[in-house]
Motif scaffolding. Structure first.
Motif, mmCIF file in Angstrom:
data_model
loop_
_atom_site.group_PDB
_atom_site.id
_atom_site.type_symbol
_atom_site.label_atom_id
_atom_site.label_comp_id
_atom_site.label_asym_id
_atom_site.label_seq_id
_atom_site.Cartn_x
_atom_site.Cartn_y
_atom_site.Cartn_z
ATOM 1 N N ASN A 176 0.873 -0.795 0.067
ATOM 2 C CA ASN A 176 -0.026 0.363 -0.627
ATOM 3 C C ASN A 176 1.145 1.000 -0.142
ATOM 4 O O ASN A 176 0.771 2.159 -0.991
ATOM 5 C CB ASN A 176 -0.712 -0.388 0.981
ATOM 6 C CG ASN A 176 -2.023 -0.970 1.207
ATOM 7 O OD1 ASN A 176 -2.894 -1.414 0.261
ATOM 8 N ND2 ASN A 176 -1.985 -1.727 1.918
ATOM 9 N N LEU A 177 1.723 1.329 0.760
ATOM 10 C CA LEU A 177 2.533 3.295 0.455
ATOM 11 C C LEU A 177 3.091 3.387 -0.063
ATOM 12 O O LEU A 177 3.389 4.098 -0.571
ATOM 13 C CB LEU A 177 3.253 2.949 2.655
ATOM 14 C CG LEU A 177 3.526 4.030 2.601
ATOM 15 C CD1 LEU A 177 2.974 5.306 2.884
ATOM 16 C CD2 LEU A 177 4.365 4.371 4.168
ATOM 17 N N LEU A 178 4.206 2.481 -0.892
ATOM 18 C CA LEU A 178 5.343 1.812 -1.467
ATOM 19 C C LEU A 178 4.248 2.792 -2.459
ATOM 20 O O LEU A 178 4.672 3.323 -3.638
ATOM 21 C CB LEU A 178 6.158 1.226 -1.632
ATOM 22 C CG LEU A 178 7.503 1.322 -0.824
ATOM 23 C CD1 LEU A 178 8.455 -0.313 -0.750
ATOM 24 C CD2 LEU A 178 8.326 2.154 0.153
ATOM 25 N N PRO A 179 3.414 1.643 -2.974
ATOM 26 C CA PRO A 179 2.867 2.413 -4.232
ATOM 27 C C PRO A 179 2.245 3.838 -4.714
ATOM 28 O O PRO A 179 2.069 4.311 -5.394
ATOM 29 C CB PRO A 179 1.686 1.378 -4.334
ATOM 30 C CG PRO A 179 2.257 -0.142 -3.409
ATOM 31 C CD PRO A 179 2.812 0.989 -2.580
ATOM 32 N N ASP A 180 0.986 3.570 -2.823
ATOM 33 C CA ASP A 180 1.213 4.854 -2.825
ATOM 34 C C ASP A 180 1.765 5.845 -2.929
ATOM 35 O O ASP A 180 1.626 7.641 -3.532
ATOM 36 C CB ASP A 180 0.261 5.580 -1.654
ATOM 37 C CG ASP A 180 -0.817 6.315 -1.425
ATOM 38 O OD1 ASP A 180 -1.456 7.186 -2.618
ATOM 39 O OD2 ASP A 180 -0.713 7.333 -0.461
ATOM 40 N N LEU A 181 3.112 6.263 -2.498
ATOM 41 C CA LEU A 181 3.670 6.913 -2.361
ATOM 42 C C LEU A 181 4.413 7.396 -3.892
ATOM 43 O O LEU A 181 4.837 8.521 -4.757
ATOM 44 C CB LEU A 181 5.532 6.983 -1.750
ATOM 45 C CG LEU A 181 5.560 6.821 -0.131
ATOM 46 C CD1 LEU A 181 6.448 6.523 0.355
ATOM 47 C CD2 LEU A 181 4.862 8.412 0.340
ATOM 48 N N ALA A 182 4.147 6.479 -4.225
ATOM 49 C CA ALA A 182 5.011 6.171 -6.498
ATOM 50 C C ALA A 182 3.722 6.581 -6.880
ATOM 51 O O ALA A 182 4.703 7.921 -7.565
ATOM 52 C CB ALA A 182 5.488 4.723 -6.642
ATOM 53 N N ARG A 183 2.879 6.841 -7.084
ATOM 54 C CA ARG A 183 1.884 7.846 -7.481
ATOM 55 C C ARG A 183 1.834 9.475 -7.648
ATOM 56 O O ARG A 183 1.502 10.054 -8.374
ATOM 57 C CB ARG A 183 0.272 7.060 -7.033
ATOM 58 C CG ARG A 183 -0.113 6.102 -7.631
ATOM 59 C CD ARG A 183 -1.474 5.946 -7.382
ATOM 60 N NE ARG A 183 -1.742 5.383 -5.847
ATOM 61 C CZ ARG A 183 -1.479 4.443 -5.449
ATOM 62 N NH1 ARG A 183 -1.504 3.082 -6.145
ATOM 63 N NH2 ARG A 183 -1.868 4.043 -3.723
ATOM 64 N N HIS A 184 2.507 9.154 -5.697
ATOM 65 C CA HIS A 184 2.321 10.863 -5.753
ATOM 66 C C HIS A 184 3.860 11.487 -5.795
ATOM 67 O O HIS A 184 4.150 12.508 -5.296
ATOM 68 C CB HIS A 184 1.305 11.210 -4.218
ATOM 69 C CG HIS A 184 0.501 11.100 -4.222
ATOM 70 N ND1 HIS A 184 -0.126 10.106 -3.413
ATOM 71 C CD2 HIS A 184 -0.589 11.481 -4.380
ATOM 72 C CE1 HIS A 184 -1.470 9.779 -3.537
ATOM 73 N NE2 HIS A 184 -1.833 11.266 -3.969
ATOM 74 N N GLN A 185 4.739 10.946 -6.367
ATOM 75 C CA GLN A 185 5.749 11.195 -6.973
ATOM 76 C C GLN A 185 6.571 11.510 -5.272
ATOM 77 O O GLN A 185 7.814 12.747 -5.160
ATOM 78 C CB GLN A 185 6.165 12.007 -7.697
ATOM 79 C CG GLN A 185 5.601 11.990 -9.171
ATOM 80 C CD GLN A 185 5.379 12.389 -9.484
ATOM 81 O OE1 GLN A 185 5.325 14.200 -9.727
ATOM 82 N NE2 GLN A 185 6.001 12.154 -11.813
ATOM 83 N N ILE A 186 6.723 10.729 -4.436
ATOM 84 C CA ILE A 186 7.454 10.792 -2.792
ATOM 85 C C ILE A 186 8.034 9.723 -3.166
ATOM 86 O O ILE A 186 7.774 8.452 -2.802
ATOM 87 C CB ILE A 186 6.290 11.240 -1.945
ATOM 88 C CG1 ILE A 186 5.533 12.133 -1.810
ATOM 89 C CG2 ILE A 186 7.020 11.197 -0.308
ATOM 90 C CD1 ILE A 186 4.573 12.729 -1.157
#
Length: 128
Positions: free
Chosen positions: A81-91
């Motif tokens: 969850n968290l890594l894919p979410d960060l990737a989507r937000h370019q973080i």
């Protein structure tokens, strides 16, 4: 015998320590306060700091004085969850920042790969 650590930098050692401890504990620590702490990086870059232990998160947080709280994240929550979410937000995932040195920024996919590979080695090692 060859020295396998001849080209190993302190950042490499810090990253390997992080991976090994995350797998052993099956989780990471980050800083939370109504959302995960996101820090400015170089240029337009932003990162979310992750730590191998609560003590490391607390020590960095005390020096940075963020007002956030060290919070545990399971390995499953991080990878699914968290890594894919960060990737989507370019973080970027920011691994083990210290007071003297910024975070290690391996990238989302390399970090995910390194965690899964270490987990597989851990499982294979405990099965033998």
């Amino acid at each position: 015998m060859t020295n396998s650590h001849q080209n190993t930098t302190p950042r490499d050692i810090r990253y390997q320590y992080f991976i090994e401890n995350v797998i052993a504990w099956e989780g990471v620590w980050a800083l939370y306060n109504n959302g995960w702490l996101i820090c400015p990086g170089e240029g337009e870059q932003r990162f979310c700091p992750f730590f191998a232990s609560r003590d490391h998160a607390m020590a960095w947080n005390e020096s940075a004085q963020t007002g956030y709280i060290p919070t545990a994240i399971t390995l499953i929550e991080l990878t699914e969850n968290l890594l894919p979410d960060l990737a989507r937000h370019q973080i970027e995932p920011g691994i083990s920042p210290t007071g003297d040195d910024g975070p290690i920024l391996p990238g989302h996919d390399p970090l995910h790969h390194d965690l899964i590979a270490a987990l597989k080695r851990s499982i294979a090692g405990s099965a033998s």
